[in-house]
Scaffold this motif. Structure first.
Motif, short mmCIF file in Angstrom:
data_model
loop_
_atom_site.label_atom_id
_atom_site.label_comp_id
_atom_site.label_asym_id
_atom_site.label_seq_id
_atom_site.Cartn_x
_atom_site.Cartn_y
_atom_site.Cartn_z
N VAL A 71 4.14 -38.10 14.57
CA VAL A 71 2.90 -37.80 13.85
C VAL A 71 1.87 -38.87 14.21
CG1 VAL A 71 1.81 -37.49 11.59
CG2 VAL A 71 4.18 -36.76 11.94
N SER A 72 0.70 -38.44 14.60
CA SER A 72 -0.38 -39.38 14.92
C SER A 72 -1.50 -39.24 13.90
CB SER A 72 -0.91 -39.14 16.33
OG SER A 72 -1.47 -37.84 16.44
N TRP A 73 -2.34 -40.26 13.81
CA TRP A 73 -3.50 -40.23 12.94
C TRP A 73 -4.73 -40.70 13.68
CZ3 TRP A 73 0.55 -43.67 12.10
CH2 TRP A 73 0.28 -45.01 12.38
N THR A 77 -17.91 -48.04 3.31
CA THR A 77 -18.25 -47.08 4.35
C THR A 77 -17.38 -45.84 4.22
OG1 THR A 77 -18.87 -48.86 5.86
CG2 THR A 77 -18.39 -46.72 6.85
N ASP A 78 -18.00 -44.67 4.40
CA ASP A 78 -17.25 -43.42 4.44
C ASP A 78 -16.59 -43.25 5.80
OD1 ASP A 78 -18.13 -42.87 1.90
OD2 ASP A 78 -19.53 -41.30 2.48
N TYR A 79 -15.34 -42.79 5.80
CA TYR A 79 -14.63 -42.46 7.03
C TYR A 79 -13.97 -41.10 6.87
CZ TYR A 79 -15.13 -47.30 8.62
OH TYR A 79 -15.66 -48.50 9.03
N TRP A 80 -13.66 -40.51 8.02
CA TRP A 80 -12.92 -39.25 8.06
C TRP A 80 -11.61 -39.49 8.79
CZ3 TRP A 80 -14.47 -34.78 5.64
CH2 TRP A 80 -15.77 -34.82 5.11
N PHE A 81 -10.56 -38.83 8.35
CA PHE A 81 -9.26 -39.01 8.99
C PHE A 81 -8.51 -37.69 9.02
CE2 PHE A 81 -8.39 -39.54 4.50
CZ PHE A 81 -7.12 -39.02 4.31
N ARG A 82 -7.55 -37.62 9.94
CA ARG A 82 -6.64 -36.47 10.01
C ARG A 82 -5.37 -36.91 10.72
NH1 ARG A 82 -10.38 -33.11 14.29
NH2 ARG A 82 -9.88 -34.34 16.16
N PHE A 83 -4.34 -36.12 10.53
CA PHE A 83 -3.06 -36.33 11.21
C PHE A 83 -2.83 -35.19 12.19
CE2 PHE A 83 -2.71 -38.70 7.28
CZ PHE A 83 -1.98 -39.83 7.62
#
Length: 556
Positions: free
Chosen positions: A91-93, A131-137
């Motif tokens: 699994v990567s992010w 700070t706002d960030y976006w992430f996903r896997f």
């Protein structure tokens, strides 16, 4: 942060016990029950073997330079939570400054295994504050939903304001989690606080809404084993409203009793039968392992949720664990509640809290507190109101002056803490509390018997339950009926209580500036309706330096 992390590094307390035959049988049963509906929910490619992210993604415990990311990958249709099945899965992010992921600032990978129920945690560092960030896997060519998170302000930053959602007591079988949906729709939260009872341990049908199950949870039995707790956490994480809020802002969570069992203490629980349900130590260990696997929470000390977060110069947040170290609850309102050898915090945690409050240089000192610290006398209630109130609080129904599961049952700890606040002139301490299934706005008096002539050492906002039964539900009367009678009587016997709503369900929004801390109390229209609406009910604030509550007539 290294480019590869093993998920077991952050899985919390690991269970070294070999699985019992009972655990294996329960895991197999859970697999059989859940595999079919989960397989039906899988995308077409996942149903043929590709991984899927059926439980959403989440973030938590924001720091000025980082945040903890979480997900659970389903590597194949049979690898449901608690099953112990499923292959090791890469699994990567990816973390970016924009939703389109054009500016990537962090990435890495790990291997999700059955040993951690295929949950994944990534503690990301090197980010910018506030700070706002976006992430996903990603796994096997499948991407998770993209989610927003936000870092905390720099420790020395002059922060003009903070805004947190505040919730507690989310009982799956009692209704839908509309409060999560309405908080997710706001788009203005720095984070949200969950003050305990994120899950409930009861068997199906034991604790619904006014005795009726709105939607069945899984497993159907009372959760006892590691497989059980994993399965229940997995069911909760399929809720679309819960997923929506986890996708919008980081959570800061503590546990209360139902993450373990009702009225849990260090050596047992009301809802645990030693021997017939195994040992308490084994059950507690299983509950903690599942919690840390399934929640984006950093344990400051292994196996606990007490820790401290800072939000610039405006506020720090001390988060308590009031279950792992407490003495057994007093059976009655006898002098035993004043016994100095009895504790709700444990010595080390109380010293940690006192030291942190004294050393704090922020404007506000927030305390995430799972059970009410304000004194609460109920002896003046009439018999027809006392009986349902006693039932809700787990008290003898003939009448008693306090709820011994709260700080009322551990008065020496409370006396020491409040004296510490007064002696050291520690101002602007605000307790944020859940558990009691009612909304309250309280001063926290040093001596409740002489208040308001005596001083108030702090203030307390208590949010009501999201779905768990409260007074009107127990009496089975229309919403608002009991509160109209009980509230003035309770306030007359407890002069430090500015407001109480005994009957409605909902959530809070805490807004903080240098001048004041304000809680807006919101109620949802119908917990049995997945499309329930939300409306503002009341607001209270405490002005800087006052240590007292006052009503304000507009939400932020």
């Amino acid at each position: 942060m290294t480019s590869r992390q093993r998920s077991s590094d952050s899985a919390g307390v690991l269970d070294s016990r070999a699985p019992s035959r009972r655990s294996v049988v329960k895991a197999a049963a859970a697999t059989a029950v859940l595999a079919a509906p989960l397989a039906a929910a899988l995308p077409a490619r996942a149903a043929t073997g590709a991984p899927a992210f059926l439980h959403g993604v989440a973030s938590g415990d924001p720091l000025p330079d980082g945040v903890l990311l979480w997900t659970r990958v389903t590597p194949e249709s049979g690898a449901v939570p608690g099953s112990g099945l499923g292959a090791d899965t890469e699994v990567s992010w990816t973390v970016a400054t924009d939703k389109a992921f054009t500016t990537v600032v962090a990435k890495g990978s790990t291997v999700a295994t059955a040993a951690s129920d295929h949950t994944v945690k990534a503690d990301i560092r090197g980010l910018r504050p506030a700070t706002d960030y976006w992430f996903r896997f990603s796994s096997g060519g499948t991407d998770s939903p993209a989610a927003r998170t936000r870092t905390a302000p720099a420790a020395d930053a002059a922060v003009p304001g903070l805004r947190f959602g505040v919730v507690s007591c989310a009982n799956w079988e009692a209704g839908y989690f509309s409060a999560y949906r309405h908080l997710a729709a706001r788009n203005d939260l720095d984070a949200w606080l969950h003050l305990g009872d994120y899950i409930y341990e009861y068997k199906s049908g034991e604790y619904g809404t006014r005795g009726t199950v709105v939607r069945p949870h899984a497993p159907a039995n009372e959760i006892i084993t590691l497989a059980d707790y994993r399965t229940r956490h997995g069911r909760y994480k399929t809720d679309p409203d819960l997923q929506a809020l986890h996708h919008k802002a980081p959570v800061v969570a503590i546990w209360d009793d139902h993450e373990f069992a009702d009225n849990a203490w260090s050596g047992g629980a009301v809802n645990h039968t030693e021997g017939a349900e195994g040992t308490w130590s084994a059950r507690q260990s299983a509950a903690k392992q599942a919690y840390f696997e399934w929640m984006p929470v950093r344990p400051a000390i292994a196996g606990t949720t007490y820790r401290r977060l800072r939000f610039g110069k405006l506020a720090d947040l001390s988060l308590l664990d009031l279950r792992s170290f407490r003495s057994q609850q007093a059976a009655t309102a006898s002098g035993s509640v004043d016994d100095p050898d009895r504790t709700i915090t444990g010595r080390a945690q109380l010293d940690w809290l006192k030291t942190g409050l004294k050393a704090s240089d922020t404007t506000w000192r927030l305390v995430g507190n799972s059970v009410m610290i304000s004194p609460f006398a109920v002896g003046a209630l009439s018999a027809d109101l006392l009986k349902p109130l006693a039932k809700l609080l787990g008290l003898p129904q003939e009448g008693i002056a306090l709820n011994t599961d709260q700080w009322d049952g551990y008065t020496d700890d409370r006396r020491e803490l409040l004296a510490h606040l007064r002696f050291n002139a520690i101002r602007n301490t605000v307790f944020l509390t859940g558990d009691i299934h009612m909304a309250w706005a309280n001063d926290v008096p040093v001596d409740a018997g002489t208040y308001p002539l005596s001083a108030s050492a702090a203030t307390e906002f208590v949010v009501t339950s999201m779905t768990s039964d409260n007074l009107d539900d127990i009496v089975k009367v229309p919403e608002g009926s009991v509160s109209a009678l009980a509230s003035p009587v309770i306030r007359a016997a407890n002069r430090h209580v500015h407001w109480i709503d005994t009957d409605r369900h909902g959530y809070g929004v805490l807004d903080i500036t240098t001048a004041r801390a304000q809680m807006d109390f919101y109620v949802t229209s119908d917990r049995t309706n997945p499309n329930a609406t939300s409306s503002w009910a009341r607001s209270y604030r405490t002005r800087s330096g006052t240590q007292t509550m006052e009503r304000t007539y507009d939400p932020v």
